[in-house]
Design a protein around this motif. Sequence first.
Motif, PDB file in Angstrom:
ATOM      1  N   LEU A  54       0.843  -1.199   0.000  1.00 54.20           N
ATOM      2  CA  LEU A  54       0.000   0.000   0.000  1.00 54.20           C
ATOM      3  C   LEU A  54       0.876   1.245   0.000  1.00 54.20           C
ATOM      4  N   THR A  55       1.869   1.242   0.842  1.00 58.78           N
ATOM      5  CA  THR A  55       2.719   2.434   0.993  1.00 58.78           C
ATOM      6  C   THR A  55       4.065   2.067   1.603  1.00 58.78           C
ATOM      7  N   ASP A  56       5.008   2.973   1.411  1.00 61.88           N
ATOM      8  CA  ASP A  56       6.314   2.840   2.076  1.00 61.88           C
ATOM      9  C   ASP A  56       6.371   3.788   3.265  1.00 61.88           C
ATOM     10  N   HIS A 103       4.601  15.579  14.023  1.00 64.21           N
ATOM     11  CA  HIS A 103       4.265  14.155  14.184  1.00 64.21           C
ATOM     12  C   HIS A 103       4.357  13.390  12.868  1.00 64.21           C
ATOM     13  N   GLN A 104       4.133  14.055  11.728  1.00 59.53           N
ATOM     14  CA  GLN A 104       4.429  13.441  10.434  1.00 59.53           C
ATOM     15  C   GLN A 104       4.518  14.524   9.387  1.00 59.53           C
ATOM     16  N   GLY A 105       4.661  14.112   8.114  1.00 58.57           N
ATOM     17  CA  GLY A 105       4.940  15.083   7.056  1.00 58.57           C
ATOM     18  C   GLY A 105       3.855  16.135   6.882  1.00 58.57           C
ATOM     19  N   ARG A 106       2.595  15.702   6.884  1.00 56.73           N
ATOM     20  CA  ARG A 106       1.528  16.664   6.586  1.00 56.73           C
ATOM     21  C   ARG A 106       1.403  17.727   7.675  1.00 56.73           C
ATOM     22  N   ALA A 107       1.876  17.440   8.869  1.00 54.21           N
ATOM     23  CA  ALA A 107       1.848  18.436   9.938  1.00 54.21           C
ATOM     24  C   ALA A 107       2.864  19.532   9.618  1.00 54.21           C
ATOM     25  N   VAL A 190       9.128  12.982  -7.458  1.00 58.06           N
ATOM     26  CA  VAL A 190       7.697  13.267  -7.509  1.00 58.06           C
ATOM     27  C   VAL A 190       6.911  11.960  -7.357  1.00 58.06           C
ATOM     28  N   ASN A 191       6.275  11.848  -6.222  1.00 51.11           N
ATOM     29  CA  ASN A 191       5.521  10.648  -5.862  1.00 51.11           C
ATOM     30  C   ASN A 191       4.476  10.305  -6.928  1.00 51.11           C
ATOM     31  N   MET A 192       3.590  11.291  -7.230  1.00 53.44           N
ATOM     32  CA  MET A 192       2.441  11.016  -8.090  1.00 53.44           C
ATOM     33  C   MET A 192       2.832  10.749  -9.545  1.00 53.44           C
ATOM     34  N   LEU A 219      11.292  22.771  -0.603  1.00 53.35           N
ATOM     35  CA  LEU A 219      11.409  21.399  -1.107  1.00 53.35           C
ATOM     36  C   LEU A 219      10.668  20.412  -0.213  1.00 53.35           C
ATOM     37  N   ASP A 220       9.877  19.561  -0.840  1.00 48.18           N
ATOM     38  CA  ASP A 220       9.365  18.384  -0.141  1.00 48.18           C
ATOM     39  C   ASP A 220      10.468  17.337  -0.229  1.00 48.18           C
ATOM     40  N   ALA A 221      11.199  17.177   0.873  1.00 46.63           N
ATOM     41  CA  ALA A 221      12.393  16.313   0.860  1.00 46.63           C
ATOM     42  C   ALA A 221      12.092  14.927   1.444  1.00 46.63           C
ATOM     43  N   VAL A 259       9.507  17.346   5.558  1.00 48.29           N
ATOM     44  CA  VAL A 259       9.877  15.938   5.390  1.00 48.29           C
ATOM     45  C   VAL A 259       8.897  15.049   6.147  1.00 48.29           C
ATOM     46  N   SER A 260       8.424  14.005   5.482  1.00 50.85           N
ATOM     47  CA  SER A 260       7.768  12.922   6.202  1.00 50.85           C
ATOM     48  C   SER A 260       8.857  11.913   6.523  1.00 50.85           C
ATOM     49  N   ALA A 261       9.194  11.786   7.799  1.00 50.76           N
ATOM     50  CA  ALA A 261      10.298  10.896   8.185  1.00 50.76           C
ATOM     51  C   ALA A 261       9.936   9.426   8.032  1.00 50.76           C
ATOM     52  N   LYS A 262       8.664   9.184   7.723  1.00 50.14           N
ATOM     53  CA  LYS A 262       8.175   7.805   7.609  1.00 50.14           C
ATOM     54  C   LYS A 262       8.681   7.105   6.353  1.00 50.14           C
ATOM     55  N   LYS A 263       9.430   7.830   5.532  1.00 47.64           N
ATOM     56  CA  LYS A 263       9.958   7.237   4.296  1.00 47.64           C
ATOM     57  C   LYS A 263      11.483   7.086   4.402  1.00 47.64           C
ATOM     58  N   ASP A 264      12.226   8.063   3.844  1.00 46.68           N
ATOM     59  CA  ASP A 264      13.691   7.981   3.841  1.00 46.68           C
ATOM     60  C   ASP A 264      14.296   7.590   5.188  1.00 46.68           C
ATOM     61  N   VAL A 409      -1.952   2.267 -10.561  1.00 51.21           N
ATOM     62  CA  VAL A 409      -1.956   1.529  -9.298  1.00 51.21           C
ATOM     63  C   VAL A 409      -0.528   1.517  -8.798  1.00 51.21           C
ATOM     64  N   ARG A 410      -0.330   1.975  -7.579  1.00 54.03           N
ATOM     65  CA  ARG A 410       1.020   2.031  -7.025  1.00 54.03           C
ATOM     66  C   ARG A 410       1.282   0.821  -6.142  1.00 54.03           C
ATOM     67  N   LEU A 411       2.379   0.139  -6.419  1.00 52.52           N
ATOM     68  CA  LEU A 411       2.841  -0.959  -5.558  1.00 52.52           C
ATOM     69  C   LEU A 411       4.111  -0.443  -4.896  1.00 52.52           C
TER      70      LEU A 411
HETATM   71  N1  F0G Z   1       5.061  14.442   0.804  1.00 54.48           N
HETATM   72  C1  F0G Z   1       5.195  13.317   0.079  1.00 54.48           C
HETATM   73  C2  F0G Z   1       5.983  13.330  -1.174  1.00 54.48           C
HETATM   74  C3  F0G Z   1       4.593  12.129   0.521  1.00 54.48           C
HETATM   75  O1  F0G Z   1       4.731  11.015  -0.191  1.00 54.48           O
HETATM   76  C4  F0G Z   1       3.849  12.148   1.736  1.00 54.48           C
HETATM   77  C5  F0G Z   1       3.168  10.947   2.207  1.00 54.48           C
HETATM   78  C6  F0G Z   1       3.738  13.337   2.440  1.00 54.48           C
HETATM   79  C7  F0G Z   1       4.368  14.474   1.945  1.00 54.48           C
HETATM   80  C8  F0G Z   1       2.937  13.453   3.710  1.00 54.48           C
HETATM   81  O2  F0G Z   1       3.596  12.821   4.737  1.00 54.48           O
HETATM   82  O3  F0G Z   1       2.118  10.893   5.366  1.00 54.48           O
HETATM   83  O4  F0G Z   1       3.936  11.691   6.883  1.00 54.48           O
HETATM   84  O5  F0G Z   1       1.892  13.036   6.560  1.00 54.48           O
HETATM   85  N2  F0G Z   1       2.996   9.951   1.494  1.00 54.48           N
HETATM   86  C9  F0G Z   1       2.399   8.691   1.870  1.00 54.48           C
HETATM   87  C10 F0G Z   1       2.362   7.793   0.659  1.00 54.48           C
HETATM   88  C11 F0G Z   1       1.109   8.790   2.585  1.00 54.48           C
HETATM   89  O6  F0G Z   1       1.799   6.697   0.795  1.00 54.48           O
HETATM   90  O7  F0G Z   1       2.892   8.147  -0.385  1.00 54.48           O
HETATM   91  P1  F0G Z   1       2.838  12.059   5.949  1.00 54.48           P
END
Ligand code: F0G
Length: 463
Positions: A54-56, A103-107, A190-192, A219-221, A259-264, A409-411
Amino acid sequence: MAKKILKRSWAENFKIKVVEPIKMTTKQSREKAAKEAGYNTFLLKSEDVYIDLLTDSGTNAMSDYQWAGMMIGDEAYAGSKNFYNLWNNVKKYYGFPYFVPTHQGRAAEHLVSKILIKPGDFIPGNMYFTTTRLHQELAGATFVDVIIDEAHDAQNLHPFKGNIDLKKLDKLVKEVGADKIPYVSMAAPVNMAGGQPVSMANIVEVYEYCKKHKIKLWLDATRATENAYFIKLREKGYQDKTVAEILKEMCKYFEGIWVSAKKDLMVNIGGFLATRNRSVYLEARNLCVVYEGLHTYGGLAGRDMEAMARGIEEMVDFDTIHARIGQVEYLGKKLLEYNVPIVLPIGGHGVFLDAKKILSHLKQTEFPAQTLANEIYVDSGVRGMERGIVSSGRNKVTGDHNYPKLELVRLTFPRRVYTQAHLDVTHESIVSVYEDRKKVKGLKMVFEPKYLRFFQARFEKLK
Ligand code: F0G
């Protein structure tokens, strides 16, 4: 005669110490689960999923070094030592003096948008990201996509499909005036668009342009080390630089990053913003107290910040990124062997299936990518996500769907989580769904939330 070895394979730079058993499911149980989830893979229970692509985001396996760091969490309300460890590593690896944890990237996106945007402003960006654009819109701005045209064409082989088109940016500046554009919102990669990188040359060009017009550049890093890795591999002059050096060089051109630290950073939760602008920092630090928590924890536990600090040290390691992107490439190449249409070049964080091509008999309003994600889940328990018309939402003015060119569809690959055998199961399932594609019927949307509808929308099967 014995077979000769023709090639030497690579393998991961880690071994597995702890495992998490996964429940095996049947096709029948998955059909039921998909229906109960309103044919939205976000609404499935994780227990009903076999291989979760679903996601990384936050789904990574932390290292023993990171877990050891969790044990030295300093859970003081104010001034935790882990906050300072993290701040030091943000300075050292990204190069910004000021830092606010969230707490995460969107914040972090929320804080940056609130500080920099006035109602009526315009924000140019390379394609868009769902939460980023929404926070910009909620702050009163109109988002304008200024990515190069190649990014909207799944088959185009441009090595830096994330690049900004300077002509598009200039057109917007001429139309609305630079004073209505507080900053250019660049994401790298670019994610999308399919995890497509931005070149250093483009970053420099955009920087020079913005400087001339007194527009800030942010930058969205979130996956910037993957971008740095692609620059090393694809851009002239960078082969001999380390990923860490390239990351720092990229950051030099921006006033700040979120930065969303939940990735890199390979943690399960966390985010931050960092900047060289002291007044933006002071305002972010102040808003942090309102929305996140004290500025020395930003909604995180001390142990989370320590895991992030250590994740930064690990994320810039070439072999770590190579192992991750190598997995993505492995799956992508397997699918190409069977002519399954995917976004090219194969991106950084996932393989993106071209649902528009695969289910070409469906109209875009029958949600081809949503449909395909469900078919794959029911076939094998592999969970991907829709990145097409549902994710793209509605036009703010007309209320009609946005109709993105890419219907995917993203894998997505959690870091350090799945084995090559999992990827074989995945590619075999996708090929099997692909072979039966003509029989597949589309979906209709029966519940649509107002914001980020892809997370919670519900669907029914068309007869
Ligand atoms: N920017 C990018 C490029 C992202 O991919 C995401 C999250 C966010 C910002 C927001 O960060 O989730 O920590 O609040 N992407 C996830 C995904 C949800 O599945 O691609 P977040």
